[in-house]
Design a protein around this motif. Structure first.
Motif, PDB file in Angstrom:
ATOM      1  N   ARG A 125       0.811  -1.222   0.000  1.00 21.81           N
ATOM      2  CA  ARG A 125       0.000   0.000   0.000  1.00 21.81           C
ATOM      3  C   ARG A 125       0.845   1.274   0.000  1.00 21.81           C
ATOM      4  NH1 ARG A 125      -2.628  -3.373   3.566  1.00 21.81           N
ATOM      5  NH2 ARG A 125      -1.881  -2.302   5.433  1.00 21.81           N
ATOM      6  N   TRP A 126       2.044   1.228   0.603  1.00 18.31           N
ATOM      7  CA  TRP A 126       2.786   2.459   0.832  1.00 18.31           C
ATOM      8  C   TRP A 126       4.222   2.444   0.327  1.00 18.31           C
ATOM      9  CZ3 TRP A 126      -0.301   6.265   2.134  1.00 18.31           C
ATOM     10  CH2 TRP A 126      -1.508   5.961   2.801  1.00 18.31           C
ATOM     11  N   ASN A 158       4.056   9.920   2.239  1.00 14.92           N
ATOM     12  CA  ASN A 158       2.736  10.538   2.282  1.00 14.92           C
ATOM     13  C   ASN A 158       2.248  10.603   3.733  1.00 14.92           C
ATOM     14  OD1 ASN A 158       0.045  11.269   2.030  1.00 14.92           O
ATOM     15  ND2 ASN A 158      -0.297  10.001   0.220  1.00 14.92           N
ATOM     16  N   PRO A 159       2.031  11.812   4.270  1.00 11.17           N
ATOM     17  CA  PRO A 159       1.581  11.924   5.662  1.00 11.17           C
ATOM     18  C   PRO A 159       0.204  11.327   5.896  1.00 11.17           C
ATOM     19  CG  PRO A 159       1.467  14.059   4.556  1.00 11.17           C
ATOM     20  CD  PRO A 159       2.194  13.134   3.636  1.00 11.17           C
ATOM     21  N   ALA A 160      -0.535  11.036   4.812  1.00 15.11           N
ATOM     22  CA  ALA A 160      -1.859  10.436   4.954  1.00 15.11           C
ATOM     23  C   ALA A 160      -1.779   9.044   5.564  1.00 15.11           C
ATOM     24  CB  ALA A 160      -2.556  10.379   3.591  1.00 15.11           C
ATOM     25  N   GLU A 206      -4.748   7.109   7.559  1.00 13.27           N
ATOM     26  CA  GLU A 206      -5.410   6.077   6.777  1.00 13.27           C
ATOM     27  C   GLU A 206      -4.962   4.665   7.150  1.00 13.27           C
ATOM     28  OE1 GLU A 206      -4.912   6.889   2.635  1.00 13.27           O
ATOM     29  OE2 GLU A 206      -5.620   8.976   2.794  1.00 13.27           O
ATOM     30  N   ASP A 207      -3.756   4.534   7.651  1.00 10.77           N
ATOM     31  CA  ASP A 207      -3.178   3.213   7.924  1.00 10.77           C
ATOM     32  C   ASP A 207      -2.279   3.322   9.156  1.00 10.77           C
ATOM     33  OD1 ASP A 207      -2.628   0.549   7.504  1.00 10.77           O
ATOM     34  OD2 ASP A 207      -2.082   0.790   5.392  1.00 10.77           O
ATOM     35  N   PRO A 208      -2.849   3.619  10.330  1.00  7.84           N
ATOM     36  CA  PRO A 208      -2.037   3.953  11.503  1.00  7.84           C
ATOM     37  C   PRO A 208      -1.094   2.846  11.954  1.00  7.84           C
ATOM     38  CG  PRO A 208      -4.340   3.599  12.119  1.00  7.84           C
ATOM     39  CD  PRO A 208      -4.290   3.669  10.637  1.00  7.84           C
TER      40      PRO A 208
END
Length: 222
Positions: free
Chosen positions: A53-54, A60-62, A66-68
């Protein structure tokens, strides 16, 4: 060639040397590829899922909102995500419960290195929806083969979002036979009476040596 000699070379020569150096660098295998192994890709293990996913968007700070759980893993040790294919132990000789303490199953008991500790963190990990019968896909990047797979699931009533996983929290679903060396091993799994959030815990015993992998995948039985 010394630095002072390089300074006096024509510009076209310097450019050619730079291009040659870049080409040679591309021929050098990266350490991760040379030591590549594998992981569950469907349902995705915690660390493979974070990378999937990342991996291309890790700045990306999201991710924090979104995915802690992936965010905390990234902050704790980025190698938990980058080295998604290397969560194994050597020389366990089948004594899995002795080698891996309660609360450290998802990190494979790697408390001494710290690389994968964040995978044991309790919280709302990203889940994959599954039915009572589904097929798992284990990606073997190095084609090690498998002596067997042991597939467990957390018991109904256990909440991995609020509780650390111990051996007594698991029920055994499947012990497979051997798999010939390949890139993908498909593992059919059947369950009964499970609903909601669970963790599928898989032990992959590789065939090339006494090397065992410990893989946690968060699922939602629907």
């Amino acid at each position: 060639m010394h630095l002072q000699e390089l300074v006096h070379l024509p510009r076209w020569t310097l450019r050619a040397l730079a291009l040659l150096s870049a080409a040679l660098l591309c021929l050098i295998p990266m350490a991760d590829n040379a030591s590549a192994h594998g992981s569950l890709v469907d349902p995705a293990s915690r660390n493979y899922g974070c990378w999937e996913r990342w991996g291309d968007d890790f700045q990306n700070p999201a991710m924090a909102d979104e995915d802690p759980m992936c965010w905390q893993a990234w902050q704790d040790n980025p190698n938990a995500m980058w080295n998604w294919n290397g969560l194994y132990r050597n020389g366990v000789a089948g004594q899995f419960e002795s080698a891996i303490p309660d609360g450290q199953l998802c990190s494979g008991g790697h408390a001494e290195s710290g690389r994968y500790n964040s995978l044991d963190a309790v919280g709302p990990w990203h889940m994959t929806d599954v039915s009572s019968s589904f097929t798992m896909d284990l990606y073997d990047q190095a084609s090690h083969g498998a002596d067997f797979m042991r597939v467990y699931v957390t018991k109904q009533g256990f909440d991995p979002a609020t509780q650390a996983i111990g051996w007594d929290d698991l029920q055994l679903l499947e012990v497979t036979g051997s798999y010939a060396p390949s890139n993908h091993y498909m593992i059919p799994v059947s369950t009964s009476g499970l609903s909601g959030r669970h963790v599928i815990f898989t032990i992959w015993q590789a065939s090339h040596m006494d090397q065992s992998y410990y893989l946690c995948a968060d699922v939602n039985f629907v």
